[in-house]
Design an enzyme around this catalytic site. Sequence first.
Site: not given
Ligand code: NOJ
Ligand code: CA
Length: 694
Positions: A179, A499
């Site tokens: 990432e 995210e």
């Molecule tokens: C990391 C993941 O990339 C994300 O999408 C998820 O919401 C969280 N972990 C919680 O599992």
């Molecule tokens: Ca992640």
Amino acid sequence: MNHLKNIGLLLVTIFLISCEEQKDIFYTTITAPSNNIVIDFSMLKDGSPYYLVKHKNTKVIDTSTFGFTVKDQIPLQKGFKILTSSSKNYNETWEMPWGEQRTVKNHYNETIVHLQEEKAPNRLLTLYFRAYDDGVAFRYEFPEQEGLDDVIILDENTQFNLTADHKTWWIPGDWDIYEHLYTESNFTEIDALSKRGHKALAQTYIPENAVNTPVTMRTAEGLHLSFHEANLTDYSGMTLKIDKENLMMTSELVGSDRSKYKVKQKAPFKTPWRTIQISEDAVGLITSNLIVNLNEPNKLGDVDWFTPMKYVGIWWEMHLGKSSWDVKSGKHGATTENTKKYIDFAAKNNIGGVLVEGWNTGWEHWIGFEDREGVFDFVTPYPDYNLQEVTQYAKDKGVQIIMHHETSSAPRTYDKQMDTAYALMNKLDIRSVKTGYVGKIIPKGEYHHGQWMVNHYRRALETAAKHKVAINAHEPIKATGVRRTYPNAISREGLRGQEFNAWSPDGGNPPDHLPTVAFTRMLAGPIDFTPGAFNIKLKPYKAENQVNTTLAHQLGLYVVIYSPIQMACDLPEHYEDQPAFQFIRDVGVDWKQTKVLNGEIGDFVTIAREERDTKNWFIGSITDENQREITIHFDFLEKDTAYEAIIYKDGKNAHWNDNPTAIDIETKVVNKASKETFTLAPGGGLAISVKPKK
Ligand code: NOJ
Ligand code: CA
């Protein structure tokens, strides 16, 4: 499945050069079917096997040797003689159960060279070479032999000797996470160590100046190269160590502080393929099928229990801080009531699935806890979530629940429960699960990308397949085309997803992120990026953060980024009364064919994909921080057919930061002869749905 096999045996081209002053003592060439790419295989005088690669008679990889450092033995590197070799031509067409296209051509020439050390311990080693029109690949085999049962690899020493200081798009060789943002630099400017210690990463380990794969390069002459691996099975992930002085990359396998070795195997076994995709233009990298072609055919048979789909989920609201995974937080997201709200929304909007994160017990003991073993329970819901009730409710509405298993990187806990957890899913007719591996691996000393975890991820796929369950893994091992063999490997993260825009302290993903990902990470396989942010400024939830693209760019991603599951990530209320949401309702997720219309790495890319079984086309285009004009020729459409095109384009003065939601929607009739020019705003994009007129 429609297999067209045409296997021919070719006579191998072998020349024995006895001349003393020559450094080569043997060579054979492996030529791609169209003759554009050639691998030369030779031996140095000291019996070190080596290869080089030519594209149209120009060297693109110079003399590069093979080899291994193995425990308690002398290195397996030199002093070899050729025992035998054989060649074949292979040409088949295979069908993707779901994918970017329905049928894939797999056409290559292969040479297998059997080597043996001339002196004791006289070990055997076999090399496989394949030349395709879109690149080359090779792998090692450790044949069955006396005295070499357990093979403990301390290092693989495969060289990739570059011919110049190419422009390179790279992320660091992190053993734990992919990432990272891509950096564009010359090869000799790669500095992976400067990427250490990112504040938003719950796990990261960058031991040296190496890069992860796929790593993509462009030569001064405009040739494109991308280095990766295919069929990563029971082995460690490969990073590539950078030697700037010699313009050399050497395989650096992910290790383990526990076992102190990189790979432990039993002969006979084969390593993953080492791959180099080669294309005269950037778009040819995206259309290359080299990685999937190097994997074995489907082992699962019919997987029509899995349906490609769009999905919404109880997810973005956690990343925005509106709700939480943890029931004790007082703002639990995964309640029966909230889930029904999402199900209703999905049912109304042609969206097939609803992901529910935070439904099960364990979240109160997640991030920041060292003792995560035995914490998560993958069958027990929190008291405010009625699993049976929501699943039935979804079913009645024609929507599927997507299961969620956050392992918190305690894979042994997951191993113990996975069979029961997948059996429960099967009973409830829940066909897919998003898994997660946030945090440092327990036991300490293992890394996400090492052999121990590679085997865990595979075990999950195999176990899931028995229960007709498909997996979308986050914090995964990278994609290496294994989806061909296990088509229940539907998607994965393995990149900086959406995210990061919600909470990363570095300002989120810059506008050139996805125009880079399309030519790097996406060459490995499907991506669960989770596009579709409409509330670009994230108000009122995250005043400090935002999405760094226009709304039209978010729409373009549904076509540009390939995945058989594609999220509409935003909150349902942010889609209400938004005319642009019609594109997400309409867009396909499973494709008959894909055309990459234009693109340059890190700058822009435009892709058109035809939906299976409908004759509908969807076009997506995205640009970096620069405004640009894109001309689309609709010549991929069927002749004598009029289509209705709904065009979603950046509005006047649209800008990723200053005016991200300005969007113009326009309907036009187009046909095969149509040609249209569009202006993409800075950080902007374009999305078009093209349907035959009734
Ligand atoms: C990391 C993941 O990339 C994300 O999408 C998820 O919401 C969280 N972990 C919680 O599992
Ligand atoms: Ca992640």
